[in-house]
Write a protein that holds these residues in place. Structure first.
Motif, mmCIF file in Angstrom:
data_model
loop_
_atom_site.group_PDB
_atom_site.id
_atom_site.type_symbol
_atom_site.label_atom_id
_atom_site.label_comp_id
_atom_site.label_asym_id
_atom_site.label_seq_id
_atom_site.Cartn_x
_atom_site.Cartn_y
_atom_site.Cartn_z
ATOM 1 N N THR A 42 -64.843 -22.456 44.246
ATOM 2 C CA THR A 42 -63.570 -22.075 44.872
ATOM 3 C C THR A 42 -63.213 -22.981 46.047
ATOM 4 O O THR A 42 -62.062 -23.001 46.487
ATOM 5 N N GLY A 43 -64.220 -23.686 46.598
ATOM 6 C CA GLY A 43 -63.978 -24.495 47.791
ATOM 7 C C GLY A 43 -64.018 -23.685 49.069
ATOM 8 O O GLY A 43 -63.863 -24.235 50.166
ATOM 9 N N ARG A 44 -64.227 -22.366 48.949
ATOM 10 C CA ARG A 44 -64.283 -21.508 50.125
ATOM 11 C C ARG A 44 -65.726 -21.342 50.608
ATOM 12 O O ARG A 44 -66.673 -21.524 49.851
ATOM 13 N N PHE A 45 -65.864 -20.978 51.877
ATOM 14 C CA PHE A 45 -67.165 -20.664 52.449
ATOM 15 C C PHE A 45 -67.361 -19.153 52.455
ATOM 16 O O PHE A 45 -66.423 -18.399 52.734
ATOM 17 N N LEU A 46 -68.566 -18.709 52.176
ATOM 18 C CA LEU A 46 -68.908 -17.320 52.439
ATOM 19 C C LEU A 46 -68.960 -17.119 53.949
ATOM 20 O O LEU A 46 -69.242 -18.055 54.708
ATOM 21 N N ALA A 47 -68.716 -15.899 54.395
ATOM 22 C CA ALA A 47 -68.629 -15.629 55.830
ATOM 23 C C ALA A 47 -69.913 -15.972 56.559
ATOM 24 O O ALA A 47 -69.890 -16.365 57.729
ATOM 25 N N HIS A 48 -71.060 -15.860 55.879
ATOM 26 C CA HIS A 48 -72.341 -16.103 56.534
ATOM 27 C C HIS A 48 -72.890 -17.502 56.250
ATOM 28 O O HIS A 48 -74.054 -17.772 56.547
ATOM 29 N N ASP A 49 -72.096 -18.376 55.682
ATOM 30 C CA ASP A 49 -72.530 -19.750 55.416
ATOM 31 C C ASP A 49 -72.577 -20.511 56.732
ATOM 32 O O ASP A 49 -71.575 -20.625 57.439
ATOM 33 N N LYS A 50 -73.726 -21.077 57.075
ATOM 34 C CA LYS A 50 -73.871 -21.794 58.344
ATOM 35 C C LYS A 50 -72.944 -22.995 58.427
ATOM 36 O O LYS A 50 -72.565 -23.421 59.539
ATOM 37 N N ASP A 51 -72.546 -23.568 57.292
ATOM 38 C CA ASP A 51 -71.682 -24.751 57.302
ATOM 39 C C ASP A 51 -70.211 -24.417 57.469
ATOM 40 O O ASP A 51 -69.389 -25.329 57.625
ATOM 41 N N ALA A 52 -69.874 -23.136 57.470
ATOM 42 C CA ALA A 52 -68.471 -22.751 57.652
ATOM 43 C C ALA A 52 -67.962 -23.170 59.020
ATOM 44 O O ALA A 52 -66.756 -23.327 59.216
#
Length: 287
Positions: A42-52
């Motif tokens: 999707t190209g989206r980050f999960l809320a807990h992804d450190k790379d967000a």
């Protein structure tokens, strides 16, 4: 350490989730894996992804139809895209045949037009190759981290000392500080950078300092860029910076921090000496 099974018998024997990296063992659940799969591509980050924290699109996704499982074995291929460059990474858990996995990774890279193929082997003990240790530092009662003298936030340095930051970042570009400096110039850092100075210049830094909730809502102190100029090493600056970062995490209500340190390297020796707990090994092999 416990095994965590996900859908279709997926087993992660080391707390490392493809596309997310090291995770607290308690968070590696089938629910988390389901979120990774659903979000892939999707190209989206999960809320807990450190790379967000860095913004932009998510550059890596799981090749869901290529995931393979067996008795105590799991192979999870991902595709990482940075600009026009593509890399296939096959994350391996359990007792696997490396020659067969290397052949599979090379074929997958060729099929997808990827320039590189790598095996990422997740094991409890060190393996041959570029091996990093997953380390855990917890905060809470009995883990007080006192304030450290001699550390100043980058933005609070005198202007003439602050002006040495670009040269410092360029000299430690290999440790990621050129990337960090670019975000600092753009005003996109999510927390302060802690510095140590000597002879009127910045000689060491760690940051940015920030926390992010993990999948269970616990505050994770995010990994930092960390380095000291070569000519100023061996004077205790690294340990001072590290302890200042831990004091910042404690004061800011972090529950824990996870790090990857190259086995035998300076940061690895420091973390081991400071009592961090090893959770497993990440070995990268270029095919």
């Amino acid at each position: 350490m416990r095994d965590t099974s996900g859908p279709a018998g997926l087993v992660f024997s080391v707390p490392y989730v493809p596309t997310l990296g090291p995770m607290h063992p308690d968070t590696v659940t089938s629910d988390l894996w389901g979120q990774v799969v659903e979000n892939s591509g999707t190209g989206r980050f999960l809320a807990h992804d450190k790379d967000a924290r860095w913004g932009g699109p998510k550059g890596e996704h799981v090749l869901v139809d290529q995931v393979r499982t067996g008795d105590e074995q799991t192979a999870v291929p991902t595709l990482l895209q940075r600009g026009k460059r593509r890399t296939v990474r096959v994350h391996l858990y359990g007792d696997v045949n490396l020659d067969q996995e290397a052949e599979h990774a090379a074929k997958l890279a060729a099929d997808l037009g990827a320039e590189h193929a790598r095996l990422v082997r997740l094991t409890p003990t060190p393996q041959a190759g570029r091996c990093c240790r997953i380390q855990l530092r917890t905060f809470g009662p009995g883990t007080e981290a006192p304030a450290v003298d001699g550390i100043t936030e980058l933005d609070r340095l005198p202007s003439e000392v602050r002006a040495t930051w670009p040269d410092f970042a360029e000299e430690l570009a290999g440790e990621g500080f050129a990337f960090l400096a670019a975000h600092e110039r753009a005003g996109t850092l999510d927390g302060p950078v802690l510095t140590v100075t000597e002879t009127g210049r910045i000689v060491g830094a760690i940051g940015p300092m920030a926390t992010r909730p993990d999948p269970l809502g616990h505050a994770r102190l995010l990994p930092q860029y960390f380095g000291v100029l070569p000519e100023y090493r061996g004077r205790g600056h690294g340990r001072t910076l590290w302890r200042a970062a831990m004091a910042w995490g404690y004061r800011s209500g972090a529950d824990y921090q996870l790090l990857q340190t190259e086995v035998g390297g300076t940061s690895d020796r420091l973390c081991r000496a400071e009592g961090l707990v090893a959770l497993g090994m990440v070995t990268t092999i270029t095919v």
